[in-house]
Scaffold this motif. Structure first.
Motif, short mmCIF file in Angstrom:
data_model
loop_
_atom_site.label_atom_id
_atom_site.label_comp_id
_atom_site.label_asym_id
_atom_site.label_seq_id
_atom_site.Cartn_x
_atom_site.Cartn_y
_atom_site.Cartn_z
N ASP A 42 3.19 9.43 3.39
CA ASP A 42 3.69 9.23 2.07
C ASP A 42 2.48 8.58 1.17
O ASP A 42 2.00 9.02 0.02
N VAL A 261 7.75 11.60 -4.56
CA VAL A 261 7.23 10.49 -3.67
C VAL A 261 7.05 9.24 -4.04
O VAL A 261 7.07 8.20 -3.42
N SER A 264 10.05 7.34 -3.99
CA SER A 264 10.71 6.89 -2.72
C SER A 264 9.60 5.84 -2.17
O SER A 264 10.27 4.91 -1.55
N MET A 265 8.16 5.93 -2.40
CA MET A 265 7.38 4.67 -2.07
C MET A 265 7.89 3.40 -2.62
O MET A 265 7.97 2.53 -2.03
#
Lengths: 288, 216
Positions: A42, A261, A264-265
């Motif tokens: 990621d 992403v 998400s991080m």
């Protein structure tokens, strides 16, 4: 076989422990490696630009969007409210289930497990059906009258959807916590002059604080990741009921993987942050 | 005075029936019996921690069978001490007094007295996990004595201690016995402990509870 029988039992050769340790290491290591690999991938995806890609860092780009900023804010606030509600409910349920025997206890015990075993999507759908029934609509009308906001497809719906699942995990944790605390201490407190209530507040609850922290973390982390029930029961309206998990879904569905992403991080950082905080608070130094 | 009159107590599937015994005011009564014979159950019924199905518990002539544990004025020391893991020794000694609304000065005075009596002066700011077995039991005893109860109930208070510590604790209990006019009900399976401390010995056997002579 005859030869084995005549062997001297004292000369028995002990097998090496190597294969056992190796087996433990490999089987356990694969999973730990997988978890770390996912996190590293990621980060690499965001840090290392794709060939030909240009423009600002996707992380900053995502943070610059007001919709994403709203979803982060809503996620953090709704998760915190859900956690507080879950603790308020799970502490008394956990205490009652641990300390009292009553008719129908095993039935209630099974009921409390339903949110854990039901598919999350089904929970969302069931909430929606409940709130479109007569009593559900009456309650929503009452709620709307008092607070000026609806439940379905609104922020209270987000919190209720999170609460349905998160609270079940908090209840399990609190019950296990009270099971581990000997009722003897509360009994001693009673002989010293406490009512049952005072013994609970002054002795049992302080003894349960490690469990409280774990229950709060579990509830917070479960609500942060809640997706299906929120989507069904509260919708995914931007700047209204969009939380981080729905943001990821919406961004993925329009093909904006980089932003997905990036969000998400943020969730990973928030979740790991809570985990570290709990580990720090839960360490012997703080607990004892 | 502790008087049990045809007391019947159920503990799970186990019943101990028709227990009658009397310990006069200021006497040290020891209740003996094998492990699992129900002697701790009798003690818990005296403290109000086990419901009584028949008979009466009288403390100082008053029928307390239906009273809550908090209303009985009994200092209780369970087998494992059951100290409060979040509190310091000082908090343990102050607990019952704070519940009763004592002022700060009165609490401090009483903590000083108890710490002196039980040798806890240097341990006041420690928490239970830093205490040895003997120290824990002294704190449990101090906590039970803090509100100056008329009755003290000790449930195998010495059984988890090593030999030397047990002798020290025995000496301490003898001191308490001579200095205070508290009535004691002490449960044990150790005959030496019983003969050393008791004014009266009762044995829980297959045919109920019998009073024995203390043949020292």
């Amino acid at each position: 076989m005859i030869a084995r029988k005549t062997e001297n039992p004292r000369s028995h050769r002990v097998r090496s422990d190597g294969p056992f340790y190796l087996g433990l290491g490999i089987l356990g290591g694969v999973y730990v490696f997988l978890i770390l690999a996912v996190l590293v991938a990621d980060m690499a995806f965001l840090v290392v630009p794709e060939k030909g890609a240009s423009g600002p860092n996707p992380f900053l780009k995502a943070l610059a969007s007001p919709e994403i900023r709203y979803s982060i804010k809503l996620s953090l606030i709704s998760c915190s409210i859900t956690t507080i509600l879950s603790l308020w409910v799970s502490v008394p349920i956990g205490y009652v289930m641990s300390r009292f025997r009553f008719i129908g206890k095993s039935f209630i015990d099974s009921v409390l497990d339903i949110p854990i075993v039901l598919p999350p999507l089904v929970i969302g759908l069931s909430l929606l059906i409940l709130f479109s029934s007569g009593p559900g609509m009456w309650f929503e009308g009452l709620f709307h009258g008092v607070t000026g906001t609806r439940i379905t497809y609104a922020i209270p719906g987000v919190i209720l959807a999170q609460f349905m699942v998160a609270c079940a995990f908090a209840v399990r944790t609190m019950r296990a916590t009270f099971d581990e605390i000997s009722p003897r201490r509360e009994q001693v407190a009673q002989t010293l002059g406490c009512s049952r209530g005072q013994a609970f507040w002054m002795v049992a609850l302080p003894e349960a604080r490690r469990g409280l922290v774990v229950a709060a973390t579990l509830a917070w982390a479960r609500s942060l990741g809640e997706f299906g029930p929120i989507l069904v029961f509260a919708g995914a309206t931007r700047l209204k009921t969009e939380v981080m998990s729905t943001s990821v879904f919406l961004l993925m569905s329009v093909g904006d993987v980089e932003a997905a992403v990036a969000v998400s991080m943020i969730m990973i950082v928030a979740a790991v942050g809570v985990l570290v905080l709990v580990r720090l608070m839960g360490s012997e130094r703080y607990v004892r | 005075m502790i008087a049990l009159d045809q007391l019947t107590v159920k503990n799970g599937g186990f019943t101990i029936a028709d227990v009658s015994l009397t310990i006069p005011t200021g006497s040290y009564g020891v209740l003996m019996g094998k492990t699992g014979c129900g002697k701790s159950t009798i003690l818990e019924a005296v403290c109000g921690l086990k419901p009584v199905s028949a008979g009466r518990v009288c403390i100082m002539g008053e029928d307390v069978t239906e009273r809550k544990p908090a209303e009985r004025g009994i200092g209780y020391v369970p087998q494992d001490g059951a100290l409060f893991s979040t509190m310091t020794v000082r908090d343990h000694l102050a607990f019952a007094l704070r519940i009763r609304g004592y002022g700060r000065g009165a609490v401090q005075t009483r903590i000083g007295e108890l710490a002196g009596l039980l040798g806890l002066e240097k341990l006041l700011d420690r928490k239970p996990h830093g205490l040895s077995g003997g120290e824990s039991q002294r704190v449990a005893l101090g906590r039970a004595l803090s509100f100056e109860p008329r009755i003290l109930c000790l449930d195998e208070p010495l059984s988890a201690l090593d030999h030397d510590t047990r002798l020290e604790m025995c000496a301490l209990l003898e001191t308490l016995k001579t200095r205070f006019s508290v009535t004691v009900l002490h449960v044990t399976h150790d005959r030496n402990e019983a003969t050393r401390l008791a004014d009266l010995i009762f044995e829980v056997g297959d045919h109920g509870v019998q009073a024995l002579e203390n043949e020292w």
